[in-house]
Scaffold this motif. Structure first.
Motif, short mmCIF file in Angstrom:
data_model
loop_
_atom_site.label_atom_id
_atom_site.label_comp_id
_atom_site.label_asym_id
_atom_site.label_seq_id
_atom_site.Cartn_x
_atom_site.Cartn_y
_atom_site.Cartn_z
N PHE A 174 0.83 -1.20 0.00
CA PHE A 174 0.00 0.00 0.00
C PHE A 174 0.87 1.26 0.00
N LEU A 235 -7.02 -0.33 4.97
CA LEU A 235 -5.75 -0.99 5.25
C LEU A 235 -5.69 -1.46 6.71
N VAL A 255 -7.81 -3.58 -0.15
CA VAL A 255 -6.47 -2.99 -0.10
C VAL A 255 -5.79 -3.11 -1.46
N SER A 259 -4.74 0.11 -3.69
CA SER A 259 -3.33 0.27 -4.07
C SER A 259 -3.18 0.30 -5.58
#
Length: 278
Positions: A174, A235, A255, A259
């Motif tokens: 991330f 996250l 996530v 990302s």
């Protein structure tokens, strides 16, 4: 003495032969040039070790301060609050140091070395990717320090070592994506101070208006709606899930999706600005 002179003359003779022959040196590979820029970033840390304060001293201060100041008031005990807090404070600490590649890039622009890099016969993204890889090294140091300190204070993740390891890998993924936001802004902003100001204006609201410190259910409905879709909260949900053994596929996918979107948007913008900046 003669051996020493020959060793010093060797590179000069090779350079002279290359000039006389008219042959250009072979272009370095993408891996080689990226590794060189990574070494350059490491040398910066070696000569200015204060750069590591943000991944060594500050994480310790954050964890101790929030655990012992707010643990009793929020959860009734510092030990219970630590189980909830540590995954969130780990995410907050690492995310807040993602700006440094952008800051270093902005410094290179101000110093003029940026233009020199663009004229070199090398893989153009290597100057950026090399710095980003060292940032991943920074993130790893911060994560390990936080986990070790958490264990000392009494943090016991039910997910075990594998859960902790997977959570750190997810944070690294991330934060690598988020770093591209700051490289984009590093190419746009006129000074290091302006970039620092913008990054703080973005990161502080995102990290503090999230589920890092309190459960979203305790917040007003209008604020809870924002917290639930906050990328930092997504996250933190996944990291807590890995550490406490309650991870779900949905949390991981959110996530990865976040990302990926950040990377797909800002990496091409960064490279376009990097090639065309005047």
């Amino acid at each position: 003495m003669n051996d020493h002179s020959e060793n010093q003359q060797g590179p000069n003779e090779q350079l002279l032969q290359a000039i006389v022959s008219g042959k250009r040196p072979e272009r370095p590979s993408a891996f080689s040039s990226t590794l060189t820029f990574s070494q350059r970033a490491l040398l910066r840390i070696k000569h200015v070790p204060e750069q590591l304060f943000d991944v060594t001293v500050f994480p310790v201060i954050f964890l101790l301060m929030f655990t012992f100041l707010f643990g009793g008031a929020i959860a009734g005990s510092t030990g219970e609050y630590l189980q909830f807090l540590l995954p969130g404070i780990l995410v907050m600490t690492v995310v807040q140091i993602t700006m440094y590649t952008g800051l270093d890039l902005n410094k290179d622009i101000q110093n003029g070395i940026f233009d020199r890099f663009r004229t070199m016969p090398l893989w153009l993204p290597s100057a950026l990717v090399g710095g980003l890889l060292i940032d991943v090294f920074r993130y790893t140091i911060a994560s390990v320090i936080m986990i070790i300190l958490g264990y000392i204070l009494g943090f016991r993740p039910e997910g075990g070592l594998s859960g902790v390891s997977m959570s750190i890998l997810l944070i690294l993924l991330f934060c690598f994506s988020v770093s591209w936001i700051w490289t984009t802004l590093g190419l746009i902003m006129r000074s290091e101070k302006s970039l620092m100001l913008v990054s703080m204006m973005v990161l502080f609201p995102l990290t503090f208006i999230s589920n890092v410190f309190v459960a979203p259910e305790t917040l007003p409905n209008w604020l809870q709606a924002f917290v639930d879709v906050n990328p930092i909260s997504l996250l933190v949900n996944a990291v807590r899930g890995f550490m406490h053994g309650t991870i779900t596929t949905e949390a991981i996918m959110w996530v990865f999706l976040t990302s990926g979107i950040i990377f797909i948007i800002f990496a091409p913008i960064t490279m376009y600005l990097y090639r065309n900046k005047k």
